[in-house]
Design an enzyme around this catalytic site. Structure first.
Site, PDB file in Angstrom:
ATOM      1  N   GLN A 188      55.682  43.337  48.620  1.00 41.15           N
ATOM      2  CA  GLN A 188      55.073  44.581  48.119  1.00 41.15           C
ATOM      3  C   GLN A 188      53.623  44.649  48.596  1.00 41.15           C
ATOM      4  OE1 GLN A 188      55.299  43.928  43.775  1.00 41.15           O
ATOM      5  NE2 GLN A 188      53.103  43.547  43.776  1.00 41.15           N
TER       6      GLN A 188
ATOM      7  N   VAL B   6      54.372  29.889  48.199  1.00 41.97           N
ATOM      8  CA  VAL B   6      53.423  29.392  49.210  1.00 41.97           C
ATOM      9  C   VAL B   6      52.583  28.216  48.714  1.00 41.97           C
ATOM     10  CG1 VAL B   6      53.259  31.610  50.435  1.00 41.97           C
ATOM     11  CG2 VAL B   6      51.595  31.070  48.621  1.00 41.97           C
TER      12      VAL B   6
ATOM     13  N   ASN C 134      49.193  35.978  53.612  1.00 42.47           N
ATOM     14  CA  ASN C 134      48.732  37.101  52.784  1.00 42.47           C
ATOM     15  C   ASN C 134      48.924  36.884  51.288  1.00 42.47           C
ATOM     16  OD1 ASN C 134      48.291  40.157  52.210  1.00 42.47           O
ATOM     17  ND2 ASN C 134      50.343  39.750  51.432  1.00 42.47           N
TER      18      ASN C 134
ATOM     19  N   TYR D 130      38.622  33.722  41.071  1.00 42.87           N
ATOM     20  CA  TYR D 130      39.265  34.428  42.201  1.00 42.87           C
ATOM     21  C   TYR D 130      38.310  34.452  43.400  1.00 42.87           C
ATOM     22  CZ  TYR D 130      41.266  38.310  44.911  1.00 42.87           C
ATOM     23  OH  TYR D 130      41.786  39.093  45.922  1.00 42.87           O
TER      24      TYR D 130
ATOM     25  N   VAL E 105      39.005  47.526  47.652  1.00 40.42           N
ATOM     26  CA  VAL E 105      39.829  47.899  46.498  1.00 40.42           C
ATOM     27  C   VAL E 105      41.068  48.640  47.007  1.00 40.42           C
ATOM     28  CG1 VAL E 105      39.907  49.219  44.355  1.00 40.42           C
ATOM     29  CG2 VAL E 105      37.804  48.048  45.023  1.00 40.42           C
ATOM     30  N   VAL E 106      42.171  47.924  47.025  1.00 35.25           N
ATOM     31  CA  VAL E 106      43.428  48.483  47.528  1.00 35.25           C
ATOM     32  C   VAL E 106      44.310  48.796  46.313  1.00 35.25           C
ATOM     33  CG1 VAL E 106      45.311  48.151  49.178  1.00 35.25           C
ATOM     34  CG2 VAL E 106      43.159  46.879  49.481  1.00 35.25           C
TER      35      VAL E 106
HETATM   36  N1  LIG Z   1      44.659  44.642  46.154  1.00 36.88           N
HETATM   37  C1  LIG Z   1      43.378  44.465  46.522  1.00 36.88           C
HETATM   38  O1  LIG Z   1      42.494  45.283  46.204  1.00 36.88           O
HETATM   39  C2  LIG Z   1      42.981  43.292  47.346  1.00 36.88           C
HETATM   40  C3  LIG Z   1      43.854  42.266  47.678  1.00 36.88           C
HETATM   41  N2  LIG Z   1      43.422  41.210  48.438  1.00 36.88           N
HETATM   42  C4  LIG Z   1      44.310  40.116  48.794  1.00 36.88           C
HETATM   43  O2  LIG Z   1      45.415  40.630  49.551  1.00 36.88           O
HETATM   44  C5  LIG Z   1      46.586  39.857  49.290  1.00 36.88           C
HETATM   45  C6  LIG Z   1      47.724  40.772  48.849  1.00 36.88           C
HETATM   46  O3  LIG Z   1      47.304  41.482  47.696  1.00 36.88           O
HETATM   47  P1  LIG Z   1      48.180  42.692  47.054  1.00 36.88           P
HETATM   48  O4  LIG Z   1      49.171  43.185  48.003  1.00 36.88           O
HETATM   49  O5  LIG Z   1      47.202  43.620  46.445  1.00 36.88           O
HETATM   50  O6  LIG Z   1      48.919  41.894  45.870  1.00 36.88           O
HETATM   51  P2  LIG Z   1      50.273  42.232  45.092  1.00 36.88           P
HETATM   52  O7  LIG Z   1      50.185  41.516  43.796  1.00 36.88           O
HETATM   53  O8  LIG Z   1      50.544  43.701  45.082  1.00 36.88           O
HETATM   54  O9  LIG Z   1      51.399  41.548  46.008  1.00 36.88           O
HETATM   55  C7  LIG Z   1      51.395  40.152  46.218  1.00 36.88           C
HETATM   56  C8  LIG Z   1      52.745  39.695  46.738  1.00 36.88           C
HETATM   57  O10 LIG Z   1      52.680  38.264  46.876  1.00 36.88           O
HETATM   58  C9  LIG Z   1      53.806  37.673  46.251  1.00 36.88           C
HETATM   59  N3  LIG Z   1      53.450  36.339  45.753  1.00 36.88           N
HETATM   60  C10 LIG Z   1      52.672  36.034  44.675  1.00 36.88           C
HETATM   61  N4  LIG Z   1      52.608  34.716  44.511  1.00 36.88           N
HETATM   62  C11 LIG Z   1      53.337  34.165  45.512  1.00 36.88           C
HETATM   63  C12 LIG Z   1      53.645  32.826  45.861  1.00 36.88           C
HETATM   64  N5  LIG Z   1      53.218  31.779  45.144  1.00 36.88           N
HETATM   65  N6  LIG Z   1      54.422  32.610  46.956  1.00 36.88           N
HETATM   66  C13 LIG Z   1      54.902  33.669  47.677  1.00 36.88           C
HETATM   67  N7  LIG Z   1      54.641  34.945  47.381  1.00 36.88           N
HETATM   68  C14 LIG Z   1      53.877  35.183  46.310  1.00 36.88           C
HETATM   69  C15 LIG Z   1      54.189  38.627  45.119  1.00 36.88           C
HETATM   70  O11 LIG Z   1      55.534  38.462  44.704  1.00 36.88           O
HETATM   71  C16 LIG Z   1      53.903  39.982  45.773  1.00 36.88           C
HETATM   72  O12 LIG Z   1      55.026  40.466  46.491  1.00 36.88           O
HETATM   73  C17 LIG Z   1      46.175  38.819  48.242  1.00 36.88           C
HETATM   74  O13 LIG Z   1      45.844  37.599  48.889  1.00 36.88           O
HETATM   75  C18 LIG Z   1      44.937  39.429  47.613  1.00 36.88           C
HETATM   76  O14 LIG Z   1      44.079  38.453  47.059  1.00 36.88           O
HETATM   77  C19 LIG Z   1      42.135  41.132  48.893  1.00 36.88           C
HETATM   78  C20 LIG Z   1      41.247  42.098  48.598  1.00 36.88           C
HETATM   79  C21 LIG Z   1      41.586  43.257  47.806  1.00 36.88           C
HETATM   80  C1  LIG Z   2      41.393  42.175  44.357  1.00 36.41           C
HETATM   81  C2  LIG Z   2      40.119  41.963  45.063  1.00 36.41           C
HETATM   82  O1  LIG Z   2      40.037  41.164  45.949  1.00 36.41           O
HETATM   83  C3  LIG Z   2      39.018  42.729  44.657  1.00 36.41           C
HETATM   84  C4  LIG Z   2      37.738  42.073  44.501  1.00 36.41           C
HETATM   85  O2  LIG Z   2      39.129  43.879  44.450  1.00 36.41           O
END
Ligand SMILES: NC(=O)C1=CN([C@@H]2O[C@H](COP(=O)(O)OP(=O)(O)OC[C@H]3O[C@@H](n4cnc5c(N)ncnc54)[C@H](O)[C@@H]3O)[C@@H](O)[C@H]2O)C=CC1
Ligand SMILES: CC(=O)C(C)=O
Length: 259
Positions: free
Chosen positions: A15, A63, A89, A155, A187-188
């Protein structure tokens, strides 16, 4: 298509940002190995890629578990007949005041966000070295890897650690023609931010949606980021145009953090 004939593995592909990256790399011609802890989510994304005419394999793995990451990388190579790019990711968020964070919470988030990236780097680099023609390692960082944010301290610490690993791995593997870079979104609007907003609300008493809006108000370009915004940068880092770039953690945040 910049990735014709290439094989890319994306973790956390079920996702959000990982799904967006997987779809974009498939459109660029890559064969995709999708990894997540949730099989139902993987199946849905795999069907979307197949509908585009793409080739895809899925692997359920945590992971944070080194053996499971190794198995996923082995399967990707066997089933898709190659291995050229890994996108580390998968990650989780945690909203907690420094005063009340517990050892269990720290251990859990470091296990997924930091060890998850480390095991991915290790397993992928060994494959690239064995095949002898280099490869690309791309890690998920964040604006929180460039600046510590209140209630997101642990985090943020995990994302600073991802930057450190990205730099060190870039130096260790450069002579093997392996590049290592990271993308740092702002911020996604994924489920991760829905949960962050809810936790801020629990802790600070802010109304639901208020914290998200406050963060989005701080974006110079005036809107929240999409998974497609991030995927464009990842496609560049995965493709040949970034061959001379390594060790970088690139901010893609619409203008929030300036470094
Ligand atoms: N959403 C945001 O604003 C931001 C996100 N990020 C980073 O981007 C990456 C993706 O974030 P999103 O898509 O927003 O998160 P999300 O929570 O929407 O999706 C994360 C996905 O990773 C999977 N996942 C979680 N733990 C896992 C594990 N132990 N092993 C395998 N898969 C696992 C989940 O099942 C999910 O499908 C993360 O590393 C997050 O820290 C960075 C900056 C901003
Ligand atoms: C989820 C994330 O990385 C922030 C700071 O928005």
């Amino acid at each position: 298509m910049s990735m014709n004939g290439k094989v890319a593995l994306v973790t956390g592909a079920g996702q959000g940002i990982g799904r967006g990256i997987a779809l974009r790399l498939a459109k660029e011609g890559a064969r995709l190995a999708l990894v997540d802890i949730r099989n139902d989510a993987l199946t849905a994304v795999a069907q979307e890629i197949e509908a585009l005419g793409g080739k895809v394999a899925t692997f359920v793995a945590d992971v944070g578990d080194r053996a499971q990451v190794q198995a996923a990388v082995d399967h990707a190579e066997q089933e898709l007949g190659g291995f050229d790019v890994i996108v580390n990711n998968a990650g989780i968020a945690q909203v907690q005041a420094i005063a009340s964070v517990t050892p269990e919470e720290v251990e859990r988030i470091f296990r997924i966000n930091v060890q998850g990236v480390l095991w991915g780097i290790q397993a992928a680099a060994a494959k690239f070295i064995a095949r002898g023609h280099g490869g690309k390692i791309i890690n998920a960082c964040s604006i929180a890897g460039h600046e510590g944010f209140a209630l997101l301290g642990v985090y943020s610490a995990t994302k600073f650690a991802v930057r450190a690993l990205t730099q060190a791995a870039a130096k260790e593997y450069a002579s093997r023609k392996i590049t290592v870079n990271a993308y740092c979104p702002g911020v996604v609007g994924t489920d991760m931010w829905t949960e962050i907003d809810r936790r801020f609300s629990d802790i600070t008493g802010a109304k639901l949606g208020e914290t998200y809006r406050k963060y989005v108000d701080g974006i110079a370009l005036g809107r929240a980021e999409t998974a497609d915004d991030v995927a464009g940068l990842v496609a560049y880092l995965a493709g040949p145009d970034s061959d001379y770039m390594t060790g970088q953690s690139i901010l893609i945040d619409g203008g929030m953090v300036y470094r």
